[in-house]
Design a protein around this motif. Structure first.
Motif, PDB file in Angstrom:
ATOM      1  N   PHE A 106     -22.806  38.728  -0.787  1.00  0.00           N
ATOM      2  CA  PHE A 106     -23.144  37.676   0.170  1.00  0.00           C
ATOM      3  C   PHE A 106     -21.886  36.968   0.652  1.00  0.00           C
ATOM      4  O   PHE A 106     -20.849  37.022   0.001  1.00  0.00           O
ATOM      5  CB  PHE A 106     -24.081  36.626  -0.470  1.00  0.00           C
ATOM      6  N   ASP A 107     -21.995  36.279   1.782  1.00  0.00           N
ATOM      7  CA  ASP A 107     -20.861  35.524   2.315  1.00  0.00           C
ATOM      8  C   ASP A 107     -20.593  34.249   1.526  1.00  0.00           C
ATOM      9  O   ASP A 107     -19.470  33.763   1.499  1.00  0.00           O
ATOM     10  CB  ASP A 107     -21.120  35.137   3.781  1.00  0.00           C
ATOM     11  N   GLU A 108     -21.633  33.703   0.926  1.00  0.00           N
ATOM     12  CA  GLU A 108     -21.487  32.443   0.193  1.00  0.00           C
ATOM     13  C   GLU A 108     -22.023  32.627  -1.226  1.00  0.00           C
ATOM     14  O   GLU A 108     -22.980  33.374  -1.425  1.00  0.00           O
ATOM     15  CB  GLU A 108     -22.329  31.343   0.864  1.00  0.00           C
ATOM     16  N   PRO A 109     -21.439  31.912  -2.197  1.00  0.00           N
ATOM     17  CA  PRO A 109     -21.991  31.955  -3.545  1.00  0.00           C
ATOM     18  C   PRO A 109     -23.457  31.475  -3.540  1.00  0.00           C
ATOM     19  O   PRO A 109     -23.738  30.338  -3.165  1.00  0.00           O
ATOM     20  CB  PRO A 109     -21.099  30.998  -4.330  1.00  0.00           C
ATOM     21  N   GLN A 110     -24.344  32.350  -3.932  1.00  0.00           N
ATOM     22  CA  GLN A 110     -25.777  32.033  -3.848  1.00  0.00           C
ATOM     23  C   GLN A 110     -26.181  30.906  -4.793  1.00  0.00           C
ATOM     24  O   GLN A 110     -27.039  30.085  -4.463  1.00  0.00           O
ATOM     25  CB  GLN A 110     -26.601  33.289  -4.149  1.00  0.00           C
ATOM     26  N   CYS A 111     -25.569  30.855  -5.959  1.00  0.00           N
ATOM     27  CA  CYS A 111     -25.938  29.805  -6.923  1.00  0.00           C
ATOM     28  C   CYS A 111     -25.599  28.422  -6.360  1.00  0.00           C
ATOM     29  O   CYS A 111     -26.389  27.480  -6.496  1.00  0.00           O
ATOM     30  CB  CYS A 111     -25.250  30.036  -8.258  1.00  0.00           C
ATOM     31  N   GLN A 112     -24.435  28.321  -5.709  1.00  0.00           N
ATOM     32  CA  GLN A 112     -24.044  27.038  -5.112  1.00  0.00           C
ATOM     33  C   GLN A 112     -25.038  26.619  -4.037  1.00  0.00           C
ATOM     34  O   GLN A 112     -25.317  25.435  -3.869  1.00  0.00           O
ATOM     35  CB  GLN A 112     -22.656  27.149  -4.469  1.00  0.00           C
ATOM     36  N   GLN A 113     -25.560  27.599  -3.300  1.00  0.00           N
ATOM     37  CA  GLN A 113     -26.489  27.282  -2.214  1.00  0.00           C
ATOM     38  C   GLN A 113     -27.764  26.625  -2.726  1.00  0.00           C
ATOM     39  O   GLN A 113     -28.356  25.806  -2.035  1.00  0.00           O
ATOM     40  CB  GLN A 113     -26.875  28.568  -1.456  1.00  0.00           C
ATOM     41  N   VAL A 114     -28.204  27.034  -3.902  1.00  0.00           N
ATOM     42  CA  VAL A 114     -29.516  26.576  -4.382  1.00  0.00           C
ATOM     43  C   VAL A 114     -29.454  25.450  -5.399  1.00  0.00           C
ATOM     44  O   VAL A 114     -30.461  24.787  -5.647  1.00  0.00           O
ATOM     45  CB  VAL A 114     -30.343  27.743  -4.968  1.00  0.00           C
ATOM     46  N   CYS A 115     -28.308  25.221  -6.015  1.00  0.00           N
ATOM     47  CA  CYS A 115     -28.255  24.214  -7.082  1.00  0.00           C
ATOM     48  C   CYS A 115     -28.553  22.824  -6.525  1.00  0.00           C
ATOM     49  O   CYS A 115     -27.855  22.344  -5.637  1.00  0.00           O
ATOM     50  CB  CYS A 115     -26.892  24.221  -7.754  1.00  0.00           C
ATOM     51  N   PRO A 116     -29.580  22.158  -7.047  1.00  0.00           N
ATOM     52  CA  PRO A 116     -29.976  20.866  -6.502  1.00  0.00           C
ATOM     53  C   PRO A 116     -29.020  19.720  -6.845  1.00  0.00           C
ATOM     54  O   PRO A 116     -29.056  18.676  -6.202  1.00  0.00           O
ATOM     55  CB  PRO A 116     -31.350  20.619  -7.134  1.00  0.00           C
ATOM     56  N   VAL A 117     -28.169  19.925  -7.831  1.00  0.00           N
ATOM     57  CA  VAL A 117     -27.261  18.835  -8.215  1.00  0.00           C
ATOM     58  C   VAL A 117     -25.777  19.183  -7.975  1.00  0.00           C
ATOM     59  O   VAL A 117     -24.891  18.442  -8.409  1.00  0.00           O
ATOM     60  CB  VAL A 117     -27.473  18.406  -9.695  1.00  0.00           C
ATOM     61  N   ASP A 118     -25.534  20.298  -7.269  1.00  0.00           N
ATOM     62  CA  ASP A 118     -24.151  20.670  -6.928  1.00  0.00           C
ATOM     63  C   ASP A 118     -23.207  20.672  -8.130  1.00  0.00           C
ATOM     64  O   ASP A 118     -22.136  20.055  -8.075  1.00  0.00           O
ATOM     65  CB  ASP A 118     -23.596  19.705  -5.867  1.00  0.00           C
ATOM     66  N   CYS A 119     -23.618  21.357  -9.165  1.00  0.00           N
ATOM     67  CA  CYS A 119     -22.781  21.339 -10.376  1.00  0.00           C
ATOM     68  C   CYS A 119     -22.133  22.691 -10.648  1.00  0.00           C
ATOM     69  O   CYS A 119     -21.858  23.036 -11.795  1.00  0.00           O
ATOM     70  CB  CYS A 119     -23.596  20.876 -11.577  1.00  0.00           C
ATOM     71  N   ILE A 120     -21.870  23.484  -9.575  1.00  0.00           N
ATOM     72  CA  ILE A 120     -21.273  24.813  -9.775  1.00  0.00           C
ATOM     73  C   ILE A 120     -19.984  24.945  -8.966  1.00  0.00           C
ATOM     74  O   ILE A 120     -19.965  25.571  -7.908  1.00  0.00           O
ATOM     75  CB  ILE A 120     -22.264  25.940  -9.406  1.00  0.00           C
ATOM     76  N   PRO A 121     -18.901  24.360  -9.455  1.00  0.00           N
ATOM     77  CA  PRO A 121     -17.618  24.466  -8.741  1.00  0.00           C
ATOM     78  C   PRO A 121     -16.869  25.743  -9.103  1.00  0.00           C
ATOM     79  O   PRO A 121     -17.264  26.490 -10.009  1.00  0.00           O
ATOM     80  CB  PRO A 121     -16.850  23.245  -9.247  1.00  0.00           C
ATOM     81  N   LEU A 122     -15.768  25.958  -8.400  1.00  0.00           N
ATOM     82  CA  LEU A 122     -14.829  27.016  -8.755  1.00  0.00           C
ATOM     83  C   LEU A 122     -14.213  26.667 -10.110  1.00  0.00           C
ATOM     84  O   LEU A 122     -13.858  25.510 -10.350  1.00  0.00           O
ATOM     85  CB  LEU A 122     -13.749  27.069  -7.678  1.00  0.00           C
ATOM     86  N   ASP A 123     -14.100  27.637 -10.982  1.00  0.00           N
ATOM     87  CA  ASP A 123     -13.468  27.404 -12.283  1.00  0.00           C
ATOM     88  C   ASP A 123     -11.953  27.429 -12.093  1.00  0.00           C
ATOM     89  O   ASP A 123     -11.378  28.471 -11.790  1.00  0.00           O
ATOM     90  CB  ASP A 123     -13.905  28.499 -13.262  1.00  0.00           C
ATOM     91  N   PRO A 124     -11.281  26.276 -12.270  1.00  0.00           N
ATOM     92  CA  PRO A 124      -9.824  26.235 -12.027  1.00  0.00           C
ATOM     93  C   PRO A 124      -9.042  27.125 -12.991  1.00  0.00           C
ATOM     94  O   PRO A 124      -7.909  27.500 -12.707  1.00  0.00           O
ATOM     95  CB  PRO A 124      -9.467  24.753 -12.209  1.00  0.00           C
ATOM     96  N   GLN A 125      -9.650  27.459 -14.127  1.00  0.00           N
ATOM     97  CA  GLN A 125      -8.990  28.349 -15.092  1.00  0.00           C
ATOM     98  C   GLN A 125      -9.104  29.818 -14.665  1.00  0.00           C
ATOM     99  O   GLN A 125      -8.474  30.684 -15.259  1.00  0.00           O
ATOM    100  CB  GLN A 125      -9.647  28.229 -16.481  1.00  0.00           C
TER     101      GLN A 125
END
Ligand code: SF4
Ligand code: SF4
Length: 81
Positions: free
Chosen positions: A44-63
């Motif tokens: 997909f063009d966009e991370p699907q989990c980020q699209q659906v998470c209602p609390v926006d708690c799925i950022p890029l892992d800086p590590q």
């Protein structure tokens, strides 16, 4: 890879959306297996989990910053397996 922060409310909305089966219920909150997360590259063009998470708690892992090429290689490894 992306990561799930402790703001996760265990709603289970993201798990079925992941094309790589990278998300699972952890001991306290949902977790992403970085070996399987391609940031949805290859699917997909966009991370699907980020699209659906209602609390926006799925950022890029800086590590675990990866280039698009590395993510595509991971996608190819996963789909070949
Ligand atoms: Fe799965 Fe895509 Fe989310 Fe990574 S970004 S965990 S591959 S849905
Ligand atoms: Fe947690 Fe967000 Fe996934 Fe719901 S969608 S389980 S809040 S990470």
């Amino acid at each position: 890879a992306l990561m799930i922060t402790d703001e996760c409310i265990n709603c289970d909305v993201c798990e079925p959306e992941c094309p790589n089966g990278a998300i699972s219920p952890g001991e306290e909150i949902y977790v992403i297996d970085p070996a399987l997360c391609t940031e949805c590259v290859g699917h997909f063009d966009e991370p699907q989990c980020q699209q659906v998470c209602p609390v926006d708690c799925i950022p890029l892992d800086p590590q675990r910053e990866e280039t698009r090429e590395q993510l595509m290689e991971k996608y190819q490894r996963i789909t070949a397996a």
